[in-house]
Design an enzyme around this catalytic site. Structure first.
Site: not given
Lengths: 781, 489
Positions: A327, A729
């Site tokens: 990620r 997030e």
């Protein structure tokens, strides 16, 4: 687009409905303020409950030479001890890959590693007894440095590489080339409720676990495995967490497993609650990273090539490091088009606790490097960093990521332009430059940074969810789904979806604890996916029941199905005739219609070919932008955040109040990560920042005095739940604007000619060091 | 001991003396609305409010129940989150404001915030021109929230300060006040508050003489004042502390008197109680007092405790060194006044005689030509321990330094004077050039440590730069602290 202030506050008493799009309060808000919201440690213990304490390693690396627990066993109140020999099943509880021993009696891989468990009649007795363990070690020097680990090829998992175009050639031909390296610090979760589990043994090997976990199904699986029992004997109950932030995705399981093992051994209920210091020492953090870039750009600052390397420090075991470094790589472009890119990500092993998920999951660490590059280009060319950022934003025909996913760029472009205007960026820039010219010691800084964050688990099979919906004969509805509530308002949002789908008041719907015996095989509540996945699953369950009720009513009233409408707690078969929802339910029950249904959802369209490092790992992107203004003191490195303006894209908001809460909270948490939250290990591998006295998360006065947060309300182009977007997030990374503003203020001391090195967290000490380095550099040139 | 828990009268004699209030609430009474976040007084999740008789009414103060010994609440009303809402389910205005502003997410810190807000709304209006934002930051600086980013909590607090609502506690105040006064009368001579067997006691002597007797009777006992540091031995190191002598009821240690030449402040006076008189006499101290621990800690912590504790990072000792304060020390032999500069002998070591205690602090007043500046450097502005604390006290004659005292914390094993830097200042003009030798001399005065809070290099460099800041503020007549600018824009 609307601000929260413009949205009239609605409470359930004022407006009974509370469906999708309304600002209803968190479903537990009343219990929170009354102190009646029950967390695991608040549950009244069953008779005879034992309290457990962990005996952890005092060294970070080496071997246990001898382990003497006689004094522990003899301590007042002690009932039982548990060591590795007492584990009937699996002894490795690695969540994805092996590597996490439940207990050790030989190798020590990090300071605090659990060696044994002691159970006593009180928590104090257990903790006091644990101090009496006599353990001799063969201590070795721990290896804590990520770059050394990479040089030695101490890798937890193979490295990965993503490429677009021909980076090497483009870099060579670029008129301007820059390179830099930076250290990115980790982060302690510091959820206010620490790790805790209560294991209650049942009959015939059954085990009921109350735990504070984002991933009940994984706790169930691991508990079953260590007990050597099939999964159907273990039930996990999770009503709410006092904060998670990723720190209870995998890190809740060891304590549940240990409590269950002790409960199985003693036949008594066992509670294991980590004292704060143990919690901070024994559980993983956000991964520290070391990042490098080598970029080429043209005279306008437009990127031509980007060679980026990210090194994630995973600690002693893989845990989730593979996906986290992936990620980081997926976000090394952030919002910018890299026409030629070569991105490499390494997952290195060091002798610390195993680092783990934390809001953003590697994304923030990856983004920092490209945001640093934007500032560096601007200083090199003598431009404003905002101009450089705008020139590099994804745009028409410049919309392919380094992993070959197309970016829907229009939202990003509009967001940045609107925020640039609404925050009055250019007028403030002028005023700040003027102010700085008249201030020798104090300097101000300003920065606008965007965020583009990919939504979906990159581990494809996790992108699924289930729900269970019961309608009882009085018309009240019980809702259950696989997601967990950690404060983010997931249950409220999912209940709003069901209320809207069935046209009933939100109060009609009762949300219960997440339980593995109600919805099985669930994914963790993580990757910002909670409402996307569980909202859809719950909607499916509600639609199934709606269909059954509609079919029944259509037949009863002899009207076509298309005429049936659910709203205002009524079910209508034409504009004037209706039956109350409760009455219809009653009739349907008597007519033997099933009033219980499951729902299921899996995210469409996503794929990733790891061999080629190409695909569509993300269903869509959530985007936002922030402008932050800071003031620094060039004598001490102290600073304050003066103002932040945020414009953030949540699609069509399911609940604006909850979404704004996520944005503000995420931003402040990100600011803490980048500023005052400093993890310090000594050379022996001991964590020195092991309490809230030495690890400083933002306090109330750190919230900027001017804090304007607005939603950019535009429906998600993808068919997500009510066209909303995930919000957990992405806002954390809006805080990069604070770090960039600090660099801007420091840079002002060189008349914006030098782009200072500023590793994170940018503590006052690091800010002062950056200032001193900049002054030296100036003197030298 | 006896106290009121919300509206319930609790009488208790047998209990381990080192039981904390939080432990008693959660474990003994199974009242679990009050949360444990850290058990070290650093997060505020366990905040409860103590109501005590003060003058003609009740005085409310928020405290951390995790680091308060149960015996210390003898004679008080303890108000917890369970006691706020009406039995009918109607929320207290503070609770309602938190709901209305969406000010809870995970909810774990919320009871603590609710109690701090409750205490805030029950403070007498501040006489000086404190802004609502400053009041809110002060009141809630010791409550950590990891979810909300605080904005909705600030809004809830603002709404409460703009329209103060009378609550059931106002209505019951007279009744509770009378009740507490009655107990005080009954308890006047009682010394033992709690015991567990013969040798484990929590004693609360009412006078210096009684305290000396207690110390003679229990020579191994630990003195506990606010307990904000001592309690960590219980909650973090898990030591058993079988004998505790509480100084919070010793009349002589609770007095404040103003002499012509000095302030005399009892050693058991809390920071919060001393704040008005201290900031009046030493305006430069205001900023430090607002950043010394959290309000909960200042409501419990005492000046005497901070000194006797002899921590190298206590924030008051550097100031007291710079002021050349005296300590009034009492033991069986009598009373002596000792200059604080002679008191600290090593890491957590002092000249306190066995069986003796600090009764009071004597702070000489400033002279008309005094220049006093106090600076604190820490990673976080609020509720953080100093990396460096510097107190500079000069006498100036026409910009020339006549005398100088520099007290520093965080630079050595004890709070200490910078004698060489002081010597380098005397006779010099108070200008950037005039202090240069003193800046260099700091490196001769101190060899600081590198630790979790800062490196040795940063400590030396920033301490030296703080001397320059003082000069520049003197010359420019305005504050160079960023926190000042954050509020004034």
């Amino acid at each position: 687009m609307r601000t929260l202030a413009e949205t009239p506050p609605t409470t359930l008493t004022e407006q009974s409905f509370g469906g999708v799009g309304t600002t209803v309060p968190h479903d537990s808000a009343r219990q929170h303020v009354m102190g009646t919201a029950r967390y695991v440690d608040d549950i009244a213990e069953p008779q005879g409950t034992l309290y457990a304490a962990v005996i952890g390693s005092r060294i970070a690396k080496g071997r246990i030479r001898s382990l003497d627990l006689k004094a522990v066993a003899a301590a007042p109140g002690v009932v039982a001890l548990l060591t590795l020999d007492d584990v009937p099943g699996h002894t490795d509880i690695g969540p994805v890959f092996p590597g996490d021993p439940i207990l050790t009696q030989s190798d020590i891989r990090y300071a605090g590693q659990p060696i044994a468990l002691v159970a006593a009649i009180s928590e104090k007795a257990a903790r006091q007894a644990a101090l009496l363990a006599q353990i001799d070690y063969d201590a070795q020097t721990p290896q804590l440095d990520a770059e050394t680990a990479l040089a030695n090829q101490q890798l937890l998992r193979p490295s990965h590489r993503m490429q677009l175009g021909d980076c090497a050639t483009a870099l060579q031909q670029a008129p301007i080339q820059l390179s830099a390296k930076m250290q990115v610090g980790g982060q302690e979760h510091l959820y206010l409720e620490g790790q805790v589990s209560l294991a209650v043994p049942g009959e015939d090997g059954d085990m009921l676990i109350y735990t504070s976990s984002q991933h009940p199904s994984e706790v169930q699986k691991l508990v079953a495995e260590v007990l050597n029992q099939p999964l159907h004997k273990v039930t996990v109950d999770m009503r709410r967490m006092g904060g998670g932030f990723g720190g209870k995705e995998t890190q809740a399981a060891p304590w549940a497993c240990l409590a269950a093992l002790m409960a199985a051994k003693t036949g008594q209920a066992v509670k294991l609650r980590l004292p704060r210091k143990d919690d901070m020492v024994m559980t993983g953090k956000r991964h520290p990273f070391v990042n490098r870039y080598h970029i080429g750009c043209d005279e306008q600052g437009r990127l031509l090539a980007a060679d980026i390397e990210v090194i994630g420090n995973g600690g002693h075991s893989p845990d989730l490091t593979d996906a986290i470094v992936d990620r980081a790589m997926f976000h090394a472009d952030n919002a910018y088009f890299l026409p030629n890119a070569d991105i490499r990500g390494h997952r290195v092993a060091t002798d610390t606790v195993s680092h783990t998920a934390f809001r953003g999951f590697g994304g923030p660490q990856g983004m920092l490097i490209i945001e640093r590059a934007m500032d560096d280009i601007a200083r090199h060319l003598g431009c404003d960093p905002l101009d450089i950022r705008k020139r590099n934003l994804y745009a028409e025909k410049r919309d392919l990521t380094p992993y070959h996913q197309q970016v829907e760029f229009a939202t990003l472009q509009r967001l940045v332009t609107e925020l640039e205007q609404s925050s009055d960026y250019w007028a403030r820039r002028k005023a700040i430059t003027q102010w700085n010219n008249g201030s020798a010691i104090l300097k101000r800084g300003l920065a606008l940074t965007p965020v583009k964050f990919g939504i979906s688990f990159t581990l494809q099979h996790l992108n699924q969810a289930g729900a269970l919906l019961h309608i009882y004969t009085d018309g009240s509805i019980q809702l259950n789904h696989g997601g967990t509530e950690m404060g983010q308002g997931l249950h409220t949002k999912v209940a709003q979806v069901v209320a809207s789908t069935l046209g009933v008041d939100l109060q009609q719907i009762r949300i219960t604890a997440t339980r593995t015996d109600k919805v099985p095989n669930t994914s963790p509540t993580a990757a910002s996916s909670g409402s996307d996945l569980n909202g859809k699953a719950a909607e499916q369950a509600a639609l199934t029941l709606k269909q059954r009720l509609s079919d029944f009513l259509a037949e009863q009233q002899a009207v076509p199905l298309s005429q049936i409408r659910f709203s205002d707690n009524q079910v209508w078969w034409d504009d004037h005739q209706s039956v109350t929802f409760a009455e219809l339910v009653q009739q349907a029950y008597l007519a033997r219609i099933s009033l219980s249904a499951t729902g299921y959802y899996r995210t469409p369209k996503i794929w990733y070919d790891r061999e080629k490092a190409q695909g569509r790992p993300f269903f869509y992107f959530a985007t936002g932008a922030a402008v932050s203004e800071v003031i620094i003191d060039s004598l001490t490195g102290e600073y304050r955040l003066l103002q932040t303006d945020i414009l953030h894209d949540v699609g069509k908001s399911l609940n604006p109040a909850i979404d704004i809460g996520q944005i503000e909270g995420g931003f402040i948490q990100g600011m803490g990560w980048l500023t005052t939250e400093e993890l310090v290990w000594n050379a022996e591998g001991q964590l020195l920042s092991n309490s809230p006295a030495t690890y400083k998360i933002p306090a109330i006065s750190d919230t900027p005095p001017i804090f304007n947060v607005r939603l950019f309300e535009q429906a998600n182009a993808e068919a997500t739940i009510y066209h909303s977007k995930a919000v957990g997030e992405p806002p954390l990374m809006l805080a990069i604007s604070v770090w960039s503003a600090l660099r801007d203020a420091i840079s002002s001391l060189s008349d914006y000619r030098i782009s200072p090195d500023l590793d994170t967290p940018a503590t006052p000490e690091r800010v002062l060091a950056a200032i001193e380095a900049l002054k030296k550099q100036q003197e030298a040139s | 001991m006896q106290f009121m828990l919300n509206q319930t009268h609790i009488q208790l004699d047998e209990c381990a003396p080192d039981t904390t209030l939080l432990e008693y609430l959660r474990t003994h009474l199974v009242q679990r609305g009050t949360k444990e976040g850290c058990a070290s007084g650093d997060c505020g999740a366990c905040t409860v409010v103590l109501a005590e008789s003060g003058g003609d009414g009740l005085r409310y103060r928020a405290i951390n129940s995790c680091i308060t010994y149960l015996g210390a609440v003898d004679g008080c009303q303890v108000i917890t989150v369970e006691g706020l809402s009406h039995q009918s389910g109607q929320l207290h205005p503070v609770q309602q404001a938190m709901v209305d502003q969406h000010a809870s997410q995970c909810g774990f810190c919320t009871p603590g915030f609710v109690m701090s807000l409750f205490a805030l709304t029950h403070q007498p209006q501040e006489p000086h021109d404190t802004t609502p934002t400053e009041r809110i930051h002060q009141a809630l600086g010791g409550n950590l929230c990891r979810c909300t980013g605080y904005r909705p909590i600030i809004d809830a607090a603002k709404s409460l300060l703009s329209v103060p609502l009378p609550d059931a506690f106002n209505e019951r105040e007279d009744h509770v006040h009378r009740q507490l006064n009655d107990w005080t009368a009954i308890n006047e001579d009682g010394c033992i508050t709690l015991k567990a067997g013969e040798s484990r006691v929590f004693a609360s002597p009412r006078s210096s003489e009684a305290l000396l007797n207690c110390l003679a009777h229990y020579p191994q006992a630990r003195l506990v004042a606010g307990g904000t540091d001592l309690a960590l031995e219980s909650t973090q190191q898990l030591h058993s502390l079988p004998q505790l002598i509480y100084t919070g009821r010793v009349a002589e240690m609770r007095q404040i008197s103003e002499r012509e030449d000095a302030l005399v402040i009892g050693a058991a006076v809390t920071y919060s109680e001393a704040e008005p008189i201290l900031t009046h006499a030493f305006p430069a101290l205001a900023g430090l007092l607002h950043r010394l621990g959290s309000l909960q800690v200042r409501n419990q912590g005492t000046l005497g405790g901070n000194i006797a504790n002899a921590s190298p990072i206590g924030d008051m000792p550097p100031v007291l060194l710079a002021l050349d304060a005296q300590l009034r020390i009492r033991d069986a032999e009598g009373v002596i006044d000792m200059p604080i500069r002679e008191f600290f002998t090593g890491y957590r070591q002092t000249r306190l005689p066995p069986g003796g205690f600090i009764e009071a602090l004597i702070l000489p007043r400033l002279q008309p030509d005094s220049f006093l500046r106090i600076y604190k450097l820490s990673k976080r502005l609020d509720d953080d321990i100093s990396a460096v604390c510097l107190a500079m006290h000069l006498q100036l004659d026409q910009d020339r330094i006549v005398s100088a005292r520099l007290g520093l914390g965080g630079m050595a094993a004890t709070p200490a004077r910078a004698y060489q830097a002081e010597a380098a200042l005397i006779g010099q003009p108070f200008t950037p050039e005039g202090i240069r030798a003193a800046q260099r001399a700091l490196a001769a005065d101190f060899t600081p440590l590198t630790d979790v809070r800062a490196s040795a290099e940063y400590r030396l460099r920033s301490a030296s730069n703080l001397l320059l800041r003082a000069v520049l503020e003197y010359q420019g007549h305005s504050s160079l602290e960023v926190s000042y600018h954050a509020h004034t824009g």
